[in-house]
Write an enzyme that holds these catalytic residues in place. Structure first.
Site, PDB file in Angstrom:
ATOM      1  N   GLN A  47      35.933 -10.304  55.863  1.00  0.00           N
ATOM      2  CA  GLN A  47      36.145  -9.327  54.825  1.00  0.00           C
ATOM      3  C   GLN A  47      37.425  -9.069  54.206  1.00  0.00           C
ATOM      4  O   GLN A  47      38.210  -8.731  54.793  1.00  0.00           O
ATOM      5  CB  GLN A  47      35.535  -7.765  55.429  1.00  0.00           C
ATOM      6  CG  GLN A  47      35.658  -6.691  54.188  1.00  0.00           C
ATOM      7  CD  GLN A  47      35.584  -5.299  54.696  1.00  0.00           C
ATOM      8  OE1 GLN A  47      35.868  -5.189  55.911  1.00  0.00           O
ATOM      9  NE2 GLN A  47      35.053  -4.607  54.168  1.00  0.00           N
ATOM     10  N   TYR A  90      39.033  -7.522  51.618  1.00  0.00           N
ATOM     11  CA  TYR A  90      39.270  -6.201  51.061  1.00  0.00           C
ATOM     12  C   TYR A  90      40.717  -5.878  50.886  1.00  0.00           C
ATOM     13  O   TYR A  90      41.306  -6.000  49.944  1.00  0.00           O
ATOM     14  CB  TYR A  90      38.382  -4.836  51.347  1.00  0.00           C
ATOM     15  CG  TYR A  90      36.786  -5.101  50.962  1.00  0.00           C
ATOM     16  CD1 TYR A  90      36.181  -6.431  50.697  1.00  0.00           C
ATOM     17  CD2 TYR A  90      36.411  -3.771  50.705  1.00  0.00           C
ATOM     18  CE1 TYR A  90      34.832  -6.248  50.452  1.00  0.00           C
ATOM     19  CE2 TYR A  90      35.131  -3.529  50.606  1.00  0.00           C
ATOM     20  CZ  TYR A  90      34.167  -4.711  50.245  1.00  0.00           C
ATOM     21  OH  TYR A  90      33.049  -4.667  49.878  1.00  0.00           O
ATOM     22  N   SER A  91      41.003  -5.533  52.062  1.00  0.00           N
ATOM     23  CA  SER A  91      42.426  -4.647  52.156  1.00  0.00           C
ATOM     24  C   SER A  91      43.645  -5.417  51.605  1.00  0.00           C
ATOM     25  O   SER A  91      43.570  -6.590  51.804  1.00  0.00           O
ATOM     26  CB  SER A  91      42.878  -4.074  53.290  1.00  0.00           C
ATOM     27  OG  SER A  91      41.626  -3.117  53.733  1.00  0.00           O
ATOM     28  N   SER A  94      39.946  -8.569  59.840  1.00  0.00           N
ATOM     29  CA  SER A  94      39.268  -8.903  61.227  1.00  0.00           C
ATOM     30  C   SER A  94      38.696 -10.273  61.256  1.00  0.00           C
ATOM     31  O   SER A  94      37.996 -10.687  60.572  1.00  0.00           O
ATOM     32  CB  SER A  94      38.462  -7.733  61.574  1.00  0.00           C
ATOM     33  OG  SER A  94      39.145  -6.599  61.369  1.00  0.00           O
ATOM     34  N   GLU A  96      28.862  -1.272  55.816  1.00  0.00           N
ATOM     35  CA  GLU A  96      29.812  -1.082  57.141  1.00  0.00           C
ATOM     36  C   GLU A  96      29.750   0.079  57.711  1.00  0.00           C
ATOM     37  O   GLU A  96      29.774   0.194  59.062  1.00  0.00           O
ATOM     38  CB  GLU A  96      31.147  -1.520  56.267  1.00  0.00           C
ATOM     39  CG  GLU A  96      32.204  -1.462  57.573  1.00  0.00           C
ATOM     40  CD  GLU A  96      33.625  -1.900  57.051  1.00  0.00           C
ATOM     41  OE1 GLU A  96      33.726  -2.029  55.581  1.00  0.00           O
ATOM     42  OE2 GLU A  96      34.641  -1.957  57.723  1.00  0.00           O
ATOM     43  N   GLU A 133      40.077  10.510  56.139  1.00  0.00           N
ATOM     44  CA  GLU A 133      40.148  11.379  54.921  1.00  0.00           C
ATOM     45  C   GLU A 133      39.323  10.984  53.885  1.00  0.00           C
ATOM     46  O   GLU A 133      38.913  11.719  53.165  1.00  0.00           O
ATOM     47  CB  GLU A 133      41.815  11.428  54.630  1.00  0.00           C
ATOM     48  CG  GLU A 133      42.673  11.887  55.551  1.00  0.00           C
ATOM     49  CD  GLU A 133      42.837  11.325  56.887  1.00  0.00           C
ATOM     50  OE1 GLU A 133      42.609  10.171  56.875  1.00  0.00           O
ATOM     51  OE2 GLU A 133      43.491  11.844  57.844  1.00  0.00           O
TER      52      GLU A 133
HETATM   53  C1  LIG Z   1      40.723  -1.989  63.346  1.00  0.00           C
HETATM   54  C2  LIG Z   1      40.954  -2.347  61.803  1.00  0.00           C
HETATM   55  C3  LIG Z   1      39.974  -3.331  61.260  1.00  0.00           C
HETATM   56  C4  LIG Z   1      40.018  -3.650  60.003  1.00  0.00           C
HETATM   57  N1  LIG Z   1      39.468  -4.687  59.432  1.00  0.00           N
HETATM   58  C5  LIG Z   1      39.490  -4.884  58.009  1.00  0.00           C
HETATM   59  C6  LIG Z   1      38.800  -6.107  57.562  1.00  0.00           C
HETATM   60  O1  LIG Z   1      38.279  -6.954  58.238  1.00  0.00           O
HETATM   61  N2  LIG Z   1      38.959  -6.242  56.193  1.00  0.00           N
HETATM   62  C7  LIG Z   1      39.690  -5.570  55.380  1.00  0.00           C
HETATM   63  O2  LIG Z   1      39.726  -5.773  54.096  1.00  0.00           O
HETATM   64  N3  LIG Z   1      40.227  -4.418  55.915  1.00  0.00           N
HETATM   65  C8  LIG Z   1      40.398  -4.040  57.234  1.00  0.00           C
HETATM   66  N4  LIG Z   1      41.047  -3.171  57.765  1.00  0.00           N
HETATM   67  C9  LIG Z   1      41.737  -2.115  56.737  1.00  0.00           C
HETATM   68  C10 LIG Z   1      41.400  -0.804  56.684  1.00  0.00           C
HETATM   69  O3  LIG Z   1      40.002  -0.696  55.818  1.00  0.00           O
HETATM   70  C11 LIG Z   1      42.309   0.003  55.821  1.00  0.00           C
HETATM   71  O4  LIG Z   1      43.373   0.179  56.865  1.00  0.00           O
HETATM   72  C12 LIG Z   1      41.947   1.449  55.291  1.00  0.00           C
HETATM   73  O5  LIG Z   1      41.034   1.261  54.361  1.00  0.00           O
HETATM   74  C13 LIG Z   1      43.198   2.118  55.049  1.00  0.00           C
HETATM   75  O6  LIG Z   1      44.200   1.613  54.364  1.00  0.00           O
HETATM   76  P1  LIG Z   1      45.426   1.303  54.559  1.00  0.00           P
HETATM   77  O7  LIG Z   1      45.809   0.894  55.948  1.00  0.00           O
HETATM   78  O8  LIG Z   1      46.183   0.788  53.399  1.00  0.00           O
HETATM   79  O9  LIG Z   1      46.117   3.037  54.591  1.00  0.00           O
HETATM   80  P2  LIG Z   1      46.576   3.805  53.204  1.00  0.00           P
HETATM   81  O10 LIG Z   1      45.347   3.839  52.250  1.00  0.00           O
HETATM   82  O11 LIG Z   1      47.826   3.624  52.657  1.00  0.00           O
HETATM   83  O12 LIG Z   1      46.521   5.346  53.857  1.00  0.00           O
HETATM   84  C14 LIG Z   1      47.446   5.946  54.591  1.00  0.00           C
HETATM   85  C15 LIG Z   1      47.054   7.401  54.933  1.00  0.00           C
HETATM   86  O13 LIG Z   1      46.839   8.168  53.872  1.00  0.00           O
HETATM   87  C16 LIG Z   1      45.449   8.747  53.653  1.00  0.00           C
HETATM   88  N5  LIG Z   1      44.978   8.518  52.366  1.00  0.00           N
HETATM   89  C17 LIG Z   1      45.256   7.659  51.478  1.00  0.00           C
HETATM   90  N6  LIG Z   1      44.480   7.861  50.376  1.00  0.00           N
HETATM   91  C18 LIG Z   1      44.002   9.318  50.371  1.00  0.00           C
HETATM   92  C19 LIG Z   1      43.249  10.301  49.783  1.00  0.00           C
HETATM   93  N7  LIG Z   1      43.100   9.747  48.335  1.00  0.00           N
HETATM   94  N8  LIG Z   1      43.038  11.567  50.175  1.00  0.00           N
HETATM   95  C20 LIG Z   1      43.403  11.844  51.272  1.00  0.00           C
HETATM   96  N9  LIG Z   1      44.169  10.961  52.047  1.00  0.00           N
HETATM   97  C21 LIG Z   1      44.447   9.806  51.835  1.00  0.00           C
HETATM   98  C22 LIG Z   1      45.000   7.831  54.447  1.00  0.00           C
HETATM   99  O14 LIG Z   1      43.639   8.394  55.097  1.00  0.00           O
HETATM  100  C23 LIG Z   1      45.672   7.579  55.791  1.00  0.00           C
HETATM  101  O15 LIG Z   1      45.685   8.285  56.587  1.00  0.00           O
HETATM  102  C24 LIG Z   1      40.726  -2.735  59.244  1.00  0.00           C
HETATM  103  C25 LIG Z   1      41.597  -1.819  59.697  1.00  0.00           C
HETATM  104  C26 LIG Z   1      41.546  -1.308  60.913  1.00  0.00           C
HETATM  105  C27 LIG Z   1      42.458  -0.573  61.517  1.00  0.00           C
END
Ligand SMILES: Cc1cc2nc3c(=O)[nH]c(=O)nc-3n(C[C@H](O)[C@H](O)[C@H](O)COP(=O)(O)OP(=O)(O)OC[C@H]3O[C@@H](n4cnc5c(N)ncnc54)[C@H](O)[C@@H]3O)c2cc1C
Length: 405
Positions: free
Chosen positions: A129, A131-132, A164, A247, A373
């Protein structure tokens, strides 16, 4: 037992189906194990056998090679398969099976469905996937990977992160920006990226668990056939939300990462002589109750997937906290070499290393698939009807939105 006129499974239908599932699983389990194969290859063999037995595409339309069955049958399969110890490797194909393929089933063109559903469901092809991005996680619609049309192909340039299983993937479901002159949600498209090509580089990211189960993915003029768009160009946000619902629902139902099982914690408390401690007993009772509540929530039709995901992640964290208390000091110290052999996302044998693995890994539950969140924001806005979060970029063409350099 019918919920609606379209939902006509009878108890006799379900009983017959349950017998079919049991016969398949028992037959498979009776075969000699294949310990020499990797986890992924064991999963692949199981998925192929399941698909060939007619049990790999239960809720897929008959025209797509499926059985066209409703959710009651899927629930029966899930319940029968739960807790088995057979040689199926613990899947590893969840991103394709639970997320990418259902989205292509629901929104893909006939050509895409024909090309991808069968091989994906059979385990012949592995998915990831995409996305991020470094600057777009919770604010996923702020993504900046670009896809530009060039003749009969899309040319993709950008970076993804936390991907992942990308190291095994044949295809990635990709969100890319195809129009920069419209507001951020409107300019995104969902594409299918062939991963094994010169323009795609996968670099592993090492986690505190000692494993490297996710990656950075760099795309430098990677190529995609023009027709490999899910939905229409510009429909990507709608597709993204549809996939995320699959998902979250899958995570809520027990797919992917596993919390430390309560029965293992009960065994641990007994072996430590702590099972008579009233505080420990209360913690264990709370975990056992939580496990049962998740099972029951999942039986409710139409439950919002963010609810079950939140339940499961809080259960996972609570289990890790109990494990840390019971396994101390083994819960915080481990043999690094042994940690590396633990299967990603799975809690294996409870020696010291594995307790530590489960404790560290539990934090990932609250992030993957969208943070706690973000789930709460979604429930507040979409279920409770609370006002939307303030945003400074709403209605502005994405090219004019200020960004980090
Ligand atoms: C084990 C694991 C597997 C993953 N696998 C994949 C994958 O296969 N493909 C993929 O694309 N991604 C994957 N991810 C990524 C995952 O989707 C992101 O880590 C997640 O969406 C958070 O994005 P970020 O890490 O950029 O954190 P950020 O968006 O930078 O967030 C940082 C903190 O701020 C808080 N925050 C941010 N915005 C808000 C808001 N509007 N209101 C309140 N709080 C907020 C968040 O809750 C978090 O605590 C994976 C992550 C993990 C840990």
């Amino acid at each position: 037992m019918a919920d609606s006129p379209d939902d006509r499974a009878t108890d006799a239908d379900l009983a017959g189906f349950r017998a079919e599932v049991r016969a398949f699983l028992a037959g498979y389990d009776a075969q000699p194990g294949t310990p020499d194969l990797s986890r992924l290859e064991r999963s692949r063999a199981f998925l192929a056998a399941r698909y060939d037995a007619g049990l790999g595409a239960l809720d897929y339309p008959v025209t797509d090679g499926g059985r066209g069955l409703d959710r009651h049958f899927v629930d029966v399969y899930r319940m029968e398969a739960a807790g088995r110890t057979s040689d199926d490797g613990g899947s590893g194909f969840g991103i394709g099976l639970d997320m990418c393929l259902p989205t292509i089933r629901d929104h893909g063109s006939p050509d895409l469905r024909k090309r991808f559903l069968g091989p994906g469901l059979r385990g012949d092809e592995h998915w990831c996937q995409l996305y991020s991005e470094p600057g777009a996680g919770s604010d996923l619609a702020g993504l900046t990977t670009r896809a530009v049309r060039d003749g009969d192909e899309w040319v993709v340039t950008g970076q993804k992160v936390w991907t992942s299983g990308a190291e095994h993937a044949d295809f990635g479901i990709l969100l890319a920006r195809t129009d920069w002159d419209v507001p951020k949600h409107a300019g995104v498209s969902m594409l299918v990226l062939p991963m094994r090509q010169p323009g795609v580089e996968v670099r592993p990211l090492h986690q505190m668990t000692g494993t490297a189960h996710f990656n950075e993915v760099f795309m430098d003029e990677a190529r995609i056939p023009m027709d490999w768009v899910v939905g229409e160009p510009g429909d990507g946000w709608k597709m993204a939300v549809a996939l995320l619902a699959h998902e979250r629902s899958s995570i809520g139902k027990g797919g992917g990462r596993q919390p430390i099982p309560t029965d293992r914690l009960i065994d641990l408390a007994r072996s430590n002589g702590r099972s008579g401690d009233p505080v420990v007993r209360q913690d264990l009772a709370r975990l056992a109750t939580g496990t049962r509540i998740i099972e029951w929530l999942n039986l409710r039709a139409g439950i919002h997937p963010s609810i079950t995901k939140l339940w499961r992640t809080s259960q996972g964290r609570a289990a890790a906290d109990v494990a840390a208390g019971l396994a101390y000091p083994g819960g915080i110290a481990w043999d690094g070499a042994r940690m590396g052999v633990t299967e990603p996302g799975r809690f294996a044998d409870p020696d010291g290393s594995h307790w530590a693995y489960g404790i560290c890994d539990s934090r990932a539950l609250s992030l993957g698939g969208g943070t706690d969140e973000v789930q709460k924001n979604t429930l507040g806005e979409r279920v409770l009807g609370l006002p939307r979060e303030p945003a400074t970029d709403r209605g502005i063409p994405f090219s004019q939105v200020p960004k980090n350099a």
